[in-house]
Motif scaffolding. Structure first.
Motif, PDB file in Angstrom:
ATOM      1  N   UNK A 157      89.212 -32.299 -87.553  1.00  0.00           N
ATOM      2  CA  UNK A 157      89.006 -31.106 -86.732  1.00  0.00           C
ATOM      3  C   UNK A 157      87.630 -30.483 -86.939  1.00  0.00           C
ATOM      4  N   UNK A 158      87.007 -30.777 -88.108  1.00  0.00           N
ATOM      5  CA  UNK A 158      85.639 -30.280 -88.330  1.00  0.00           C
ATOM      6  C   UNK A 158      85.589 -28.785 -88.520  1.00  0.00           C
ATOM      7  N   UNK A 159      84.393 -28.249 -88.384  1.00  0.00           N
ATOM      8  CA  UNK A 159      84.148 -26.818 -88.583  1.00  0.00           C
ATOM      9  C   UNK A 159      83.796 -26.191 -87.243  1.00  0.00           C
ATOM     10  N   UNK A 160      84.544 -25.198 -86.839  1.00  0.00           N
ATOM     11  CA  UNK A 160      84.272 -24.550 -85.563  1.00  0.00           C
ATOM     12  C   UNK A 160      83.016 -23.696 -85.665  1.00  0.00           C
ATOM     13  N   UNK A 161      82.480 -23.337 -84.507  1.00  0.00           N
ATOM     14  CA  UNK A 161      81.299 -22.464 -84.488  1.00  0.00           C
ATOM     15  C   UNK A 161      81.617 -21.128 -85.144  1.00  0.00           C
ATOM     16  N   UNK A 162      82.831 -20.637 -84.934  1.00  0.00           N
ATOM     17  CA  UNK A 162      83.241 -19.379 -85.542  1.00  0.00           C
ATOM     18  C   UNK A 162      83.201 -19.469 -87.067  1.00  0.00           C
ATOM     19  N   UNK A 163      83.736 -20.566 -87.615  1.00  0.00           N
ATOM     20  CA  UNK A 163      83.724 -20.748 -89.066  1.00  0.00           C
ATOM     21  C   UNK A 163      82.308 -20.888 -89.593  1.00  0.00           C
ATOM     22  N   UNK A 164      81.454 -21.572 -88.825  1.00  0.00           N
ATOM     23  CA  UNK A 164      80.051 -21.724 -89.220  1.00  0.00           C
ATOM     24  C   UNK A 164      79.361 -20.366 -89.301  1.00  0.00           C
ATOM     25  N   UNK A 165      79.590 -19.536 -88.281  1.00  0.00           N
ATOM     26  CA  UNK A 165      78.967 -18.213 -88.258  1.00  0.00           C
ATOM     27  C   UNK A 165      79.437 -17.358 -89.431  1.00  0.00           C
ATOM     28  N   UNK A 166      80.728 -17.429 -89.703  1.00  0.00           N
ATOM     29  CA  UNK A 166      81.252 -16.648 -90.820  1.00  0.00           C
ATOM     30  C   UNK A 166      80.637 -17.097 -92.144  1.00  0.00           C
ATOM     31  N   UNK A 167      80.488 -18.414 -92.287  1.00  0.00           N
ATOM     32  CA  UNK A 167      79.898 -18.938 -93.522  1.00  0.00           C
ATOM     33  C   UNK A 167      78.442 -18.505 -93.645  1.00  0.00           C
ATOM     34  N   UNK A 168      77.694 -18.581 -92.545  1.00  0.00           N
ATOM     35  CA  UNK A 168      76.284 -18.196 -92.577  1.00  0.00           C
ATOM     36  C   UNK A 168      76.121 -16.706 -92.877  1.00  0.00           C
ATOM     37  N   UNK A 169      77.024 -15.898 -92.335  1.00  0.00           N
ATOM     38  CA  UNK A 169      76.959 -14.460 -92.606  1.00  0.00           C
ATOM     39  C   UNK A 169      77.234 -14.184 -94.080  1.00  0.00           C
ATOM     40  N   UNK A 170      78.222 -14.878 -94.645  1.00  0.00           N
ATOM     41  CA  UNK A 170      78.506 -14.686 -96.069  1.00  0.00           C
ATOM     42  C   UNK A 170      77.305 -15.066 -96.930  1.00  0.00           C
ATOM     43  N   UNK A 171      76.639 -16.163 -96.570  1.00  0.00           N
ATOM     44  CA  UNK A 171      75.463 -16.598 -97.326  1.00  0.00           C
ATOM     45  C   UNK A 171      74.350 -15.565 -97.226  1.00  0.00           C
ATOM     46  N   UNK A 172      74.110 -15.075 -96.012  1.00  0.00           N
ATOM     47  CA  UNK A 172      73.049 -14.093 -95.817  1.00  0.00           C
ATOM     48  C   UNK A 172      73.369 -12.785 -96.543  1.00  0.00           C
ATOM     49  N   UNK A 173      74.616 -12.355 -96.534  1.00  0.00           N
ATOM     50  CA  UNK A 173      74.997 -11.127 -97.232  1.00  0.00           C
ATOM     51  C   UNK A 173      74.777 -11.269 -98.734  1.00  0.00           C
ATOM     52  N   UNK A 174      75.073 -12.441 -99.269  1.00  0.00           N
ATOM     53  CA  UNK A 174      74.831 -12.684-100.691  1.00  0.00           C
ATOM     54  C   UNK A 174      73.342 -12.603-101.006  1.00  0.00           C
ATOM     55  N   UNK A 175      72.515 -13.173-100.129  1.00  0.00           N
ATOM     56  CA  UNK A 175      71.066 -13.105-100.331  1.00  0.00           C
ATOM     57  C   UNK A 175      70.566 -11.659-100.295  1.00  0.00           C
ATOM     58  N   UNK A 176      71.077 -10.883 -99.343  1.00  0.00           N
ATOM     59  CA  UNK A 176      70.648  -9.491 -99.228  1.00  0.00           C
ATOM     60  C   UNK A 176      71.062  -8.684-100.453  1.00  0.00           C
ATOM     61  N   UNK A 177      72.268  -8.912-100.942  1.00  0.00           N
ATOM     62  CA  UNK A 177      72.725  -8.196-102.133  1.00  0.00           C
ATOM     63  C   UNK A 177      71.856  -8.531-103.343  1.00  0.00           C
ATOM     64  N   UNK A 178      71.455  -9.809-103.463  1.00  0.00           N
ATOM     65  CA  UNK A 178      70.583 -10.203-104.569  1.00  0.00           C
ATOM     66  C   UNK A 178      69.229  -9.499-104.471  1.00  0.00           C
ATOM     67  N   UNK A 179      68.690  -9.416-103.252  1.00  0.00           N
ATOM     68  CA  UNK A 179      67.398  -8.745-103.073  1.00  0.00           C
ATOM     69  C   UNK A 179      67.509  -7.254-103.377  1.00  0.00           C
ATOM     70  N   UNK A 180      68.633  -6.647-102.976  1.00  0.00           N
ATOM     71  CA  UNK A 180      68.811  -5.220-103.249  1.00  0.00           C
ATOM     72  C   UNK A 180      68.962  -4.951-104.739  1.00  0.00           C
ATOM     73  N   UNK A 181      69.555  -5.897-105.461  1.00  0.00           N
ATOM     74  CA  UNK A 181      69.659  -5.749-106.919  1.00  0.00           C
ATOM     75  C   UNK A 181      68.267  -5.685-107.535  1.00  0.00           C
ATOM     76  N   UNK A 182      67.345  -6.533-107.045  1.00  0.00           N
ATOM     77  CA  UNK A 182      65.971  -6.512-107.551  1.00  0.00           C
ATOM     78  C   UNK A 182      65.291  -5.176-107.230  1.00  0.00           C
ATOM     79  N   UNK A 183      65.551  -4.653-106.023  1.00  0.00           N
ATOM     80  CA  UNK A 183      64.988  -3.355-105.654  1.00  0.00           C
ATOM     81  C   UNK A 183      65.533  -2.265-106.580  1.00  0.00           C
ATOM     82  N   UNK A 184      66.830  -2.343-106.868  1.00  0.00           N
ATOM     83  CA  UNK A 184      67.436  -1.366-107.761  1.00  0.00           C
ATOM     84  C   UNK A 184      66.834  -1.438-109.156  1.00  0.00           C
TER      85      UNK A 184
END
Length: 458
Positions: A157-184
């Protein structure tokens, strides 16, 4: 699952305020200001009474049909609701209205995106937007969404576009949180340096458009962006300045608050609000001319409680040039100010604000008659810098007699830092500068105590 294409939206908007009896009533004028701040062209503002929210549309289906007709008639591109909508409610409304639908949280996020100027502000806005978007992802593309990932031996069945988007958003949110930790961490280093140098931080907080940035610019002689609009300030601004009777302080201007601010928004902007958490004193700036002043005060206090701010608060009632109040200080205890009435626009009461802040940070103010020998001239320079000298005169021996109005704690700090003889300079009021002795100190000989009191630098 049914495919669904979200509409692109625009600036021609119909505003919908829903007066739900089971929820807090909202401010219609504030809602219009929020829409204007986001750049919306308001075509019509509807008020819809409801006993309780409808699970499907939030409002009744008949009112939805009525709004759909208005959308067609006025060629509206956007419908904005002054309440938080669930993702399903947004989708159901868009299917019927045939235009973009956003709720109060989406509207505030759009304003934040417009106001963010610094790297930190942009990171926080993007993180908040992704959190909001992650709950609203749907199958928005036609065609076969079950895209195969891999070749022979990996078919499925593979990975749907919806699942791909959710995964990419989770990755980007993790990156943003890491950058904000450095700012803090960067902010933490600066804050630690200020604390090590014993520099107090005064943080301006308050409801949006209460006049915080205007007051900040006057006090700090700064040019931070200030305007008669909601969320004019998003990024924290810090300035170092000399405050009468205190010395060097750091003044911080922070993002304004609004009613019904979603918890996720508060969480996303905790890095900005850390200046509030770590402040020595909070100046709660209040629009004394607002008809909704009690509700606005309650909203600010609610957010301060949510983020865990426990610093002392001085309430600053601003805009008395419009409300007609007199400039004054109201005390909740002797020498402990609770409220001060000022006008940042006209300058009324700013001297009282300076006095009230000095009392909050330094305690009870006292008048001292000081005797300074010529060798103690540096102390006179320091007292002038604090703007606490009220009278001075030289005697025939060249000694300087000075009358100052200053907190005993601050005067003691200056004398001890310079290793000057307290009793000789202060005279009869020297006992006001002595802290109570601990039990183990009370056994020491009086001669030893006098020696410490009159200690001078070799």
């Amino acid at each position: 699952m049914e495919n669904f294409e979200r509409h692109q939206g625009g600036e021609r908007a119909i505003l919908v305020s829903v007066a739900v009896q089971l929820l807090d009533d909202l401010d219609a004028e504030e809602f219009r200001l929020l829409a204007q701040s986001a750049g919306a062209e308001m075509l019509q503002h509807l008020s819809v009474p409801r006993h309780r929210p409808d699970p499907k549309f939030f409002i009744g289906s008949g009112k939805v049909d009525e709004i759909a007709e208005l959308v067609q008639e006025l060629d509206a591109q956007l419908v904005i609701f002054d309440h938080a909508l669930s993702p399903a409610q947004e989708r159901n409304l868009e299917k019927v209205l045939k235009c973009r639908v956003i709720d109060r949280t989406g509207l505030i996020l759009d304003i934040f995106a417009l106001r963010a100027r610094t790297h930190e502000g942009k990171l926080q806005v993007e993180l908040a937007q992704l959190k909001h978007l992650s709950t609203r992802l749907i199958r928005g593309w036609s065609g076969n969404l079950e895209q195969q990932k891999g070749g022979i031996g990996l078919r499925g069945p593979g990975e749907s576009q919806l699942e791909t988007d959710r995964r990419l958003i989770r990755v980007r949110m993790t990156q943003l949180k890491d950058k904000l930790v450095k700012v803090q961490h960067t902010r933490l280093q600066g804050r630690a340096a200020r604390q090590k140098a014993a520099i107090p931080t005064i943080s301006l907080v308050g409801y949006t458009n209460a006049g915080k940035s205007t007051l900040f610019n006057i006090l700090a002689k700064s040019d931070a962006y200030a305007a008669d609009q909601l969320f004019a300030t998003l990024d924290p601004t810090l300035r170092r300045l000399d405050w009468d009777g205190i010395g060097t302080v750091v003044l911080a201007d922070t993002v304004g608050f609004v009613r019904n601010l979603q918890h996720d928004l508060v969480e996303s902007f905790k890095a900005t609000l850390e200046e509030t958490l770590q402040a020595t004193l909070l100046l709660h700036v209040i629009d004394s001319n607002s008809p909704n002043m009690p509700e606005q005060i309650e909203a600010v206090e609610s957010v301060l409680k949510e983020i865990g701010a426990d610093a002392p608060i001085l309430h600053v009632y601003n805009k008395i040039d419009l409300s007609g109040d007199a400039a004054k200080i109201i005390y909740k205890a002797p020498d402990l100010p609770d409220r001060v009435y000022v006008s940042a626009h006209s300058g009324q009461g700013l001297d009282l604000l300076s006095q009230a802040v000095q009392q909050c940070l330094m305690g009870q103010l006292q008048h001292f008659d000081l005797l300074l020998k010529p060798a103690y001239a540096k102390l006179r320079t320091q007292l002038y810098a604090l703007n606490v000298i009220q009278y001075e005169q030289y005697d025939d021996l060249g000694n300087l007699h000075i009358t100052v109005c200053i907190a005993p704690h601050k005067l003691e700090q200056l004398l001890k830092q310079a290793h000057l003889p307290i009793a000789e300079i202060v005279g009869d009021k020297a006992d006001l500068l002595q802290r109570p002795l601990e039990e183990f100190e009370q056994d020491r000989k009086p001669s030893e105590q006098r020696a410490n009191l009159n200690h001078t630098k070799p």
